[in-house]
Design a protein around this motif. Sequence first.
Motif, mmCIF file in Angstrom:
data_model
loop_
_atom_site.group_PDB
_atom_site.id
_atom_site.type_symbol
_atom_site.label_atom_id
_atom_site.label_comp_id
_atom_site.label_asym_id
_atom_site.label_seq_id
_atom_site.Cartn_x
_atom_site.Cartn_y
_atom_site.Cartn_z
ATOM 1 N N PHE A 3 90.200 15.470 51.122
ATOM 2 C CA PHE A 3 90.610 14.110 51.493
ATOM 3 C C PHE A 3 91.900 14.138 52.300
ATOM 4 C CE2 PHE A 3 88.335 10.504 49.488
ATOM 5 C CZ PHE A 3 87.314 11.213 48.908
ATOM 6 N N ILE A 4 92.816 15.035 51.936
ATOM 7 C CA ILE A 4 94.082 15.100 52.662
ATOM 8 C C ILE A 4 93.818 15.389 54.134
ATOM 9 C CG2 ILE A 4 96.227 16.403 52.939
ATOM 10 C CD1 ILE A 4 96.307 16.800 49.947
ATOM 11 N N PHE A 5 92.926 16.352 54.391
ATOM 12 C CA PHE A 5 92.704 16.705 55.790
ATOM 13 C C PHE A 5 91.916 15.643 56.543
ATOM 14 C CE2 PHE A 5 94.579 20.733 54.919
ATOM 15 C CZ PHE A 5 95.174 21.017 56.128
ATOM 16 N N THR A 6 91.024 14.948 55.858
ATOM 17 C CA THR A 6 90.387 13.806 56.507
ATOM 18 C C THR A 6 91.475 12.807 56.889
ATOM 19 O OG1 THR A 6 88.563 14.141 54.998
ATOM 20 C CG2 THR A 6 88.552 12.111 56.258
ATOM 21 N N GLY A 7 92.395 12.576 55.962
ATOM 22 C CA GLY A 7 93.500 11.662 56.204
ATOM 23 C C GLY A 7 94.373 12.124 57.363
ATOM 24 N N LEU A 8 94.644 13.430 57.426
ATOM 25 C CA LEU A 8 95.519 13.944 58.484
ATOM 26 C C LEU A 8 94.874 13.783 59.855
ATOM 27 C CD1 LEU A 8 97.116 17.154 56.945
ATOM 28 C CD2 LEU A 8 98.047 14.862 57.137
ATOM 29 N N GLN A 9 93.560 13.931 59.910
ATOM 30 C CA GLN A 9 92.891 13.731 61.199
ATOM 31 C C GLN A 9 93.031 12.285 61.663
ATOM 32 O OE1 GLN A 9 88.988 15.180 62.227
ATOM 33 N NE2 GLN A 9 89.197 16.699 60.613
ATOM 34 N N ILE A 10 92.865 11.370 60.722
ATOM 35 C CA ILE A 10 93.038 9.956 61.078
ATOM 36 C C ILE A 10 94.501 9.709 61.420
ATOM 37 C CG2 ILE A 10 92.764 7.582 60.308
ATOM 38 C CD1 ILE A 10 90.693 8.628 58.297
ATOM 39 N N SER A 11 95.376 10.315 60.627
ATOM 40 C CA SER A 11 96.802 10.030 60.789
ATOM 41 C C SER A 11 97.323 10.524 62.137
ATOM 42 C CB SER A 11 97.593 10.619 59.618
ATOM 43 O OG SER A 11 98.458 11.632 60.025
ATOM 44 N N VAL A 12 96.808 11.658 62.628
ATOM 45 C CA VAL A 12 97.302 12.128 63.927
ATOM 46 C C VAL A 12 96.828 11.181 65.030
ATOM 47 C CG1 VAL A 12 95.505 13.781 64.665
ATOM 48 C CG2 VAL A 12 97.877 14.247 65.167
ATOM 49 N N GLY A 13 95.640 10.615 64.860
ATOM 50 C CA GLY A 13 95.159 9.630 65.818
ATOM 51 C C GLY A 13 96.001 8.359 65.786
ATOM 52 N N VAL A 14 96.291 7.908 64.565
ATOM 53 C CA VAL A 14 97.099 6.700 64.397
ATOM 54 C C VAL A 14 98.503 6.907 64.957
ATOM 55 C CG1 VAL A 14 98.171 5.233 62.660
ATOM 56 C CG2 VAL A 14 95.806 5.878 62.425
ATOM 57 N N ALA A 15 99.021 8.135 64.801
ATOM 58 C CA ALA A 15 100.338 8.442 65.353
ATOM 59 C C ALA A 15 100.332 8.261 66.871
ATOM 60 C CB ALA A 15 100.740 9.866 64.993
ATOM 61 N N TRP A 16 99.251 8.673 67.512
ATOM 62 C CA TRP A 16 99.158 8.478 68.978
ATOM 63 C C TRP A 16 99.129 7.002 69.331
ATOM 64 C CZ3 TRP A 16 100.291 11.645 72.731
ATOM 65 C CH2 TRP A 16 100.188 13.035 72.536
ATOM 66 N N PHE A 17 98.323 6.189 68.608
ATOM 67 C CA PHE A 17 98.299 4.737 68.884
ATOM 68 C C PHE A 17 99.712 4.175 68.870
ATOM 69 C CE2 PHE A 17 94.133 3.923 66.305
ATOM 70 C CZ PHE A 17 93.418 4.624 67.245
ATOM 71 N N SER A 18 100.391 4.438 67.744
ATOM 72 C CA SER A 18 101.669 3.753 67.557
ATOM 73 C C SER A 18 102.736 4.366 68.454
ATOM 74 C CB SER A 18 102.089 3.790 66.093
ATOM 75 O OG SER A 18 101.842 5.050 65.563
ATOM 76 N N LEU A 19 102.571 5.639 68.796
ATOM 77 C CA LEU A 19 103.524 6.257 69.725
ATOM 78 C C LEU A 19 103.468 5.545 71.070
ATOM 79 C CD1 LEU A 19 105.301 8.992 70.183
ATOM 80 C CD2 LEU A 19 103.383 9.530 71.663
ATOM 81 N N VAL A 20 102.249 5.318 71.558
ATOM 82 C CA VAL A 20 102.098 4.670 72.859
ATOM 83 C C VAL A 20 102.673 3.262 72.803
ATOM 84 C CG1 VAL A 20 100.418 3.801 74.511
ATOM 85 C CG2 VAL A 20 100.190 6.104 73.589
ATOM 86 N N ALA A 21 102.366 2.563 71.714
ATOM 87 C CA ALA A 21 102.929 1.219 71.567
ATOM 88 C C ALA A 21 104.447 1.270 71.592
ATOM 89 C CB ALA A 21 102.450 0.605 70.260
ATOM 90 N N ALA A 22 105.002 2.262 70.889
ATOM 91 C CA ALA A 22 106.457 2.364 70.821
ATOM 92 C C ALA A 22 107.051 2.754 72.168
ATOM 93 C CB ALA A 22 106.846 3.382 69.756
ATOM 94 N N GLU A 23 106.403 3.665 72.863
ATOM 95 C CA GLU A 23 106.927 4.099 74.168
ATOM 96 C C GLU A 23 106.874 2.984 75.192
ATOM 97 O OE1 GLU A 23 106.068 8.921 74.179
ATOM 98 O OE2 GLU A 23 104.628 7.575 75.094
#
Lengths: 287, 293
Positions: B211-231
Motif C-alpha cells: 500500500f505504501i508504494f501504491t501511495g508513493l506512486q500517486i503521491s509523486v504524481g500529486v507532487a507534480w500537480f501541486s508543483l506546477v500550480a505553485a510554480e
Amino acid sequence: MNRAAMNPEQNPVQTKGAISIRNVTKIYDPEGVNVMAVDDCTLEIQPGEVCMVVGPSGCGKTTLLNAIAGFHSVTMGEIYLDGELLCGPSKPKADQGADRVVVFQNGALFPWKTLTDNVAYGPYVQGKLGKAESRQKARHMLAEAGLGDFLEKFPGEVSSGMARRAEIVRALINDPKVLLLDEPYRAMDELTKSIMHEALLEMYDRTRVTLFFITHDLEEAIFLGDRVVVMTTRPCKTKKILNVTIPRPRDYRVLSSDAFRQLVDETNEAVHEEALKAFEAGEREMA
Amino acid sequence: MAETETVAADHQRNPTGFQVFVVRLRRNLRTTTPYFAVLGIVLWLVVWWLLCEVLKAPRFEKMPGPVMVLKELLSPEPFLGISIFTEEFYQHVYVSCRRIFFAFCIATGLGVPLGLLMGWSKRFREYTFPILETLRPIPILAWVPLAILMFRGFEGPVIFLATLASLYVTTLNTLLGVDSIDESYFRAAGCLGSKPHHVFLHVVIPGALPFIFTGLQISVGVAWFSLVAAEMVSGDYGLGYLIIDAYMNNVTIPMVIGMVTLGFVGWGTSVIVRVVGSRMMQWRTRALALENR
C-alpha cells in the motif's frame, strides 16, 4: 525416514504440555446481546497427548483455542498449562508466548520473509539465538522436514502443503509445550491431506509435543488422535470423548481397518446430531 | 542427509527483483504490447497533427501542431527561445526535478512514519486522524498566500506546497496499508514471542509496503500537480513557470513544450518509484511473476 522401522524406545516420553481447562465459559457481547460461545467446558489434556477437537462449524472450538493462545479472554473458569495458571478470574486473558504456538487455519507464514527467515523468526526475537545461528538452525530443521530445496523461497512461491509444513517447523523450532492447530488442512485436497497427516505423525513421533488439533474431518481426527473430543453446538461443551486405541506408529493402512471404521461410525453419530442442531439454529459462524 | 540438502540449497540462486524485471521486459518485447503502445502514441500524434495542421479544424486552428512543436523543440536556434539545445530548457527541468525530489523525500520521510504510527497505535490515530481529515480537503492553491508569507524566496513556498499535497496521500495510504494487514500475522508474531518493536519492524512495516508504494506512486504524481500550480504563482524557473510565462507572453509553443516535457518527466519519476518498490518487495514481485502478472 521410515516411521514403522523406528524403535519406539527412541520416542521421548513427554512430561510437559498438560493443559487443564476447568469450567471455562466465554460470553461474547458484540452488539449488546450476549452470545455464549463456550459453556462450562472442562477438559484435561495429558502431556504429549494428541487431542482432536471436532464439532459443528462455529461451535466455539476456535474460541477455546484462542483462549489458550491468549488471543481472547475467558469470562469464567480457568485454564492451566503444566499447573500454571494461563487465565482465570484474576487474569482473564493469557499472555501470548512461544510455549503455545498456533498453526492457523489459512496459514500465517509472513509472506515477506523467506521460509528460512520465517522459521528463524521465533528464536531470534526471543533472543534465544543470534541472527546467523537462528537461520542455521532454521535451515537444518527445514531440511529435516523435507523442505531443503525451498529454503530461500517466499511462501507465495511454494504450494500450500509446503507452506503449512514450514509453518509447523516455525512452531516447533521454539520447542513449544503445546502446538495449537486450528483446522490447518481445511482447504486441502484429500491426497495432499494424507501426505500432510503422515508428515505430522512423523513429526509427532519424533517430538511427542502435545497437540490441540481442531478439525471438521472425523477420519482425520481418528487417524491422528489419541482422543477425539466431540463438542456440542454453540454454546460449546464436551459431548463425548472417544479414546483411539489404534497403536502408533500409524500409517495410511490403518484407514481401512475395522477398528478404525468402527470409531468413525461411533463419532459420526455424535457429531451428526450436533451438526443437525447447529444447522437448524442457522446461526452465523463465529471466528 | 540434512547436511547435503542444506549445502545444495545454499548454492541455489533465486532471481532478484531486477533479474525478474529484465526477464519480464524481454518477454514483453516478444508480445505485441509494447508495439501497440508505440502505435498508440503515434496515432495520437497523427490525430493532433491532422486536427491542427492539416484540417485546421475549428477551435484547433490557433493551437500549435506537433510538427511546429517538434521543429521548435529540436531546433538549435529556437525562434521562441526554448528547445533541447538551450541551457534554459534543462534549467527548467532541473529546477522542477530538484523541487520534486525534496518535496517527495520530505513527504515520504514524514508521511510513512506518521501513517505507520497512526495505523499501529489506536490512541495516536484517535488524536491525529481528524486533523488529517480536515486538512486534506483544503486545495493546495488555497495555501499559496500562506506559503508565501511563511517561507522566504521562491524555493520554500513551492516545495512546501508540493510536499503538502503528497504528504496526505502518503500518510493515508500507509495508514490503510497497516489496516490491510491480516490479523493472523499479528497473532502469529505474538505467539512466536515478539515484543512490540519486533511486531512493528517485522509485521507492520513489511505488511504495509504494498500500500505504501501504491501511495508513493500517486503521491509523486500529486507532487507534480501541486508543483506546477505553485510554480505558476511563485517561481523563477521550472516547468510550471515555463508554461505560465509562455501564457503571459501569449506564445503557445513553449507552453506545449512545457506540458509535453512535464508529462514525460512525470512518467519517469513514477517508473523510478515502481522499480524501487518492486526491488523492495521481492516476495511480491516473485509471487506475481509466478502468476504471469
